[in-house]
Motif scaffolding. Structure first.
Motif, short mmCIF file in Angstrom:
data_model
loop_
_atom_site.label_atom_id
_atom_site.label_comp_id
_atom_site.label_asym_id
_atom_site.label_seq_id
_atom_site.Cartn_x
_atom_site.Cartn_y
_atom_site.Cartn_z
N TYR A 192 43.59 34.49 51.37
CA TYR A 192 44.21 34.43 50.11
C TYR A 192 45.63 34.51 50.34
N GLN A 193 46.43 33.51 49.62
CA GLN A 193 47.85 33.47 50.04
C GLN A 193 48.36 33.60 51.23
N ASN A 240 50.19 37.56 51.12
CA ASN A 240 50.02 38.93 50.21
C ASN A 240 50.06 40.18 51.12
N LYS A 291 49.81 43.97 50.20
CA LYS A 291 48.48 44.30 49.74
C LYS A 291 47.72 44.67 50.94
N LEU A 319 42.16 44.04 49.63
CA LEU A 319 41.72 43.03 48.36
C LEU A 319 40.47 43.16 47.93
N LEU A 375 43.80 37.98 38.15
CA LEU A 375 44.50 38.50 39.35
C LEU A 375 45.36 39.44 38.77
N TYR A 376 45.59 40.67 39.43
CA TYR A 376 46.57 41.64 39.04
C TYR A 376 46.70 42.74 40.23
N GLU A 377 47.79 43.46 40.19
CA GLU A 377 47.93 44.68 41.17
C GLU A 377 47.53 45.81 40.83
N ARG A 420 48.69 49.46 45.17
CA ARG A 420 48.83 48.39 46.02
C ARG A 420 47.84 47.50 46.24
N GLN A 458 45.25 44.42 45.66
CA GLN A 458 45.41 42.90 45.08
C GLN A 458 43.62 42.85 44.58
N TRP A 459 43.57 42.59 43.06
CA TRP A 459 42.41 42.70 42.65
C TRP A 459 42.19 41.18 42.05
N LEU A 460 41.14 40.41 42.49
CA LEU A 460 40.62 39.04 41.75
C LEU A 460 39.35 39.22 41.05
#
Length: 291
Positions: free
Chosen positions: A105-106, A168, A171, A174, A230-232, A243, A245-247
């Motif tokens: 991711y990213q 990313n 983070k 994830l 998505l948010y932190e 810190r 990463q949520w999807l």
């Protein structure tokens, strides 16, 4: 910045007044790539966190959590230039060579640690809880590599690899989340299979469903993964490390009542953390999640 949160679904649009309500920022396409590793060959192991091998596990003060462990391990490597791990964009994108299932991711590569089931869901959608939430927890292990600026040309002694940007890498964890809601049909086979053995699970990971493979979970998620929030945030269990990463996949997966009841029955005292304040954090929505 803590998790879970309430996710509002109205997407920001030009010249639209939402009457003071917040809206979700659209950030375009952010693909997610899963590589299955050895998870296509070996079944997931099932166990109950905080449960000893001496059942019954019925202490209402324990947050028993039905948990799946995927085969293989993906150990972290140094993210510094000329480090180990994959050494080209193509090989890193697919994360070939790792025994564990990995998610890219990213330009950051995460190794699947575990899959946990929360009942009811921890995240709410426009203030409403779902019956359950399946969380795929992954740890940062590597990054997609690019040639460092100023290297790889004559006089610099050949290529030197750096993590591609954007990435990313800030983070370390994830979590990809899928919400389950009550539906008319039986739902995916892996959910009913897991539900059928939930009462057998104890503190020792075991392949209670011999044909329960991680690829089946990813395959069932794929039709729903065209859009996600998505948010932190943070872990939702102590020490609630920040810190993260949520999807959170936007479409929900329909599952029948019997399966949901079996998944919920093992938690006894509940295993979902209450919703936390957003505290000014940006909430965004992205599209076109890919395998």
């Amino acid at each position: 910045m803590q998790s879970p949160i309430n996710i509002y679904t109205n997407e920001c649009r030009p010249n639209v007044d939402y009457g003071g309500r917040p809206c979700v920022q659209q950030v375009g396409l952010r693909p997610v790539f899963w590589n299955l590793g050895r998870s296509s060959d070996e079944p997931l192991k099932v166990y109950l966190k905080d449960c000893s091998n001496c059942k019954p596990c019925n202490n209402p003060n324990n947050a028993y959590t039905l948990t799946l462990v995927a085969p293989g391990k993906a150990l972290p490597v140094s993210l510094a230039p000329e480090s180990g791990g994959c050494n080209s964009w193509e090989s890193c994108k697919t994360a070939k060579g790792y025994a564990a299932a990995t998610l890219t991711y990213q330009n950051s590569i995460y190794g699947l640690r575990e899959i946990v089931v929360r009942t009811p869901s921890e995240h709410t959608i426009d203030g409403v809880s779902a019956a359950a939430e399946v969380q795929l927890v992954a740890d940062l292990i590597d990054c997609v590599k690019c040639v460092c600026a100023g290297w790889g040309t004559a006089g610099y002694g050949g290529p030197r690899w750096c993590c591609c940007s954007p990435n990313n890498n800030d983070k370390s964890v994830l979590i990809q989340s899928l919400l389950l809601v009550r539906g008319k049909g039986p739902g995916p086979g892996w959910v009913s299979g897991l539900a059928s053995v939930a009462a057998q699970a104890d503190g020792a990971p075991a392949p209670l469903v011999p044909d329960l493979l991680f690829r089946d979970i990813v395959a069932s998620m794929h039709p729903a993964m065209n859009k996600y929030f998505l948010y932190e945030g943070s872990l939702t269990t102590p020490p609630c490390t920040a810190r993260v990463q949520w999807l959170v996949v936007k479409p929900m997966l329909e599952v029948d009542d019997n399966a949901l009841a079996a998944l919920a029955a093992v938690t006894v005292g509940g295993n979902s953390r209450p919703v936390q304040a957003l505290n000014g954090r940006a909430l965004a929505v992205a599209g076109t999640v890919q395998l």
